[in-house]
Design a protein around this motif. Structure first.
Motif, PDB file in Angstrom:
ATOM      1  N   HIS A  49      42.406  60.492  50.276  1.00  0.00           N
ATOM      2  CA  HIS A  49      41.343  59.606  50.761  1.00  0.00           C
ATOM      3  C   HIS A  49      41.625  59.161  52.201  1.00  0.00           C
ATOM      4  N   LEU A  50      42.869  58.790  52.480  1.00  0.00           N
ATOM      5  CA  LEU A  50      43.223  58.383  53.845  1.00  0.00           C
ATOM      6  C   LEU A  50      43.113  59.552  54.807  1.00  0.00           C
ATOM      7  N   GLU A  53      41.020  62.034  54.537  1.00  0.00           N
ATOM      8  CA  GLU A  53      39.583  62.218  54.766  1.00  0.00           C
ATOM      9  C   GLU A  53      39.048  61.166  55.735  1.00  0.00           C
ATOM     10  N   LEU A  54      39.504  59.934  55.584  1.00  0.00           N
ATOM     11  CA  LEU A  54      39.076  58.876  56.502  1.00  0.00           C
ATOM     12  C   LEU A  54      39.475  59.201  57.936  1.00  0.00           C
ATOM     13  N   LYS A  91      37.188  61.805  59.276  1.00  0.00           N
ATOM     14  CA  LYS A  91      35.856  61.243  59.555  1.00  0.00           C
ATOM     15  C   LYS A  91      35.880  60.401  60.831  1.00  0.00           C
ATOM     16  N   LEU A 115      34.803  53.067  59.881  1.00  0.00           N
ATOM     17  CA  LEU A 115      35.789  53.893  59.182  1.00  0.00           C
ATOM     18  C   LEU A 115      37.216  53.458  59.509  1.00  0.00           C
ATOM     19  N   THR A 116      37.443  53.102  60.772  1.00  0.00           N
ATOM     20  CA  THR A 116      38.771  52.629  61.193  1.00  0.00           C
ATOM     21  C   THR A 116      39.128  51.341  60.458  1.00  0.00           C
ATOM     22  N   GLU A 131      37.957  50.407  57.549  1.00  0.00           N
ATOM     23  CA  GLU A 131      38.213  50.780  56.150  1.00  0.00           C
ATOM     24  C   GLU A 131      39.636  51.326  56.004  1.00  0.00           C
ATOM     25  N   PHE A 132      40.052  52.158  56.935  1.00  0.00           N
ATOM     26  CA  PHE A 132      41.412  52.714  56.926  1.00  0.00           C
ATOM     27  C   PHE A 132      42.436  51.585  57.050  1.00  0.00           C
ATOM     28  N   HIS A 182      42.920  49.464  53.907  1.00  0.00           N
ATOM     29  CA  HIS A 182      43.325  50.132  52.667  1.00  0.00           C
ATOM     30  C   HIS A 182      44.664  49.528  52.212  1.00  0.00           C
TER      31      HIS A 182
END
Length: 128
Positions: free
Chosen positions: A42-43, A45-46, A49, A79-80, A82-83, A86
């Motif tokens: 998931h990370l 993929e982030l 993206k 997105l940053t 969200e990363f 996490h």
């Protein structure tokens, strides 16, 4: 103690310190979290993206599309964030700070001991 004996003693001490650090709980936790972050799909993929959104923003800017550029920047920022929020990333960063603090403390301690040793040698040399 001659120079070669001192170098051997220093190398032995450094090897021992490296070994102790390698087995230190703080360092072990840091390495484990680092590995988990690196293996988290998931990370990964982030990150991809985020990179794509940043590339899109550059392309839109190049072709004079300011609205599309703003949207791409906004998406990259989202997105940053969200990363960065996490739980695994937060835990990794906390552990990284602890590992850095440990290494910094040891470095300061070694520096002080070396300086004390050098000062002691210069006092002995000036008395002779």
């Amino acid at each position: 103690m001659d120079s070669l004996e001192q170098e051997a003693a220093v190398k032995t001490a450094l090897d021992r310190l490296s070994e102790l650090l390698e087995h230190n709980e703080v360092i072990q936790k840091y390495k484990a979290l680092k590995q988990r972050v690196e293996q988290n799909k998931h990370l990964d993929e982030l990150i991809e993206k985020i990179k794509q959104a940043q590339k899109d923003a550059v392309q839109f800017a190049h072709y004079g599309k300011p609205e599309a550029e703003r949207e791409a920047i906004k998406e990259a920022d989202r997105l940053t964030e969200e990363f960065n929020q996490h739980p695994l990333v937060l835990a990794y960063r906390t552990q990284l700070v602890e590992a850095n603090d440990l290494v910094h403390h040891l470095t300061d301690l070694i520096q002080r001991k070396v300086n004390e040793g050098l000062e002691g040698e210069s006092v002995h040399a000036s008395k002779d």
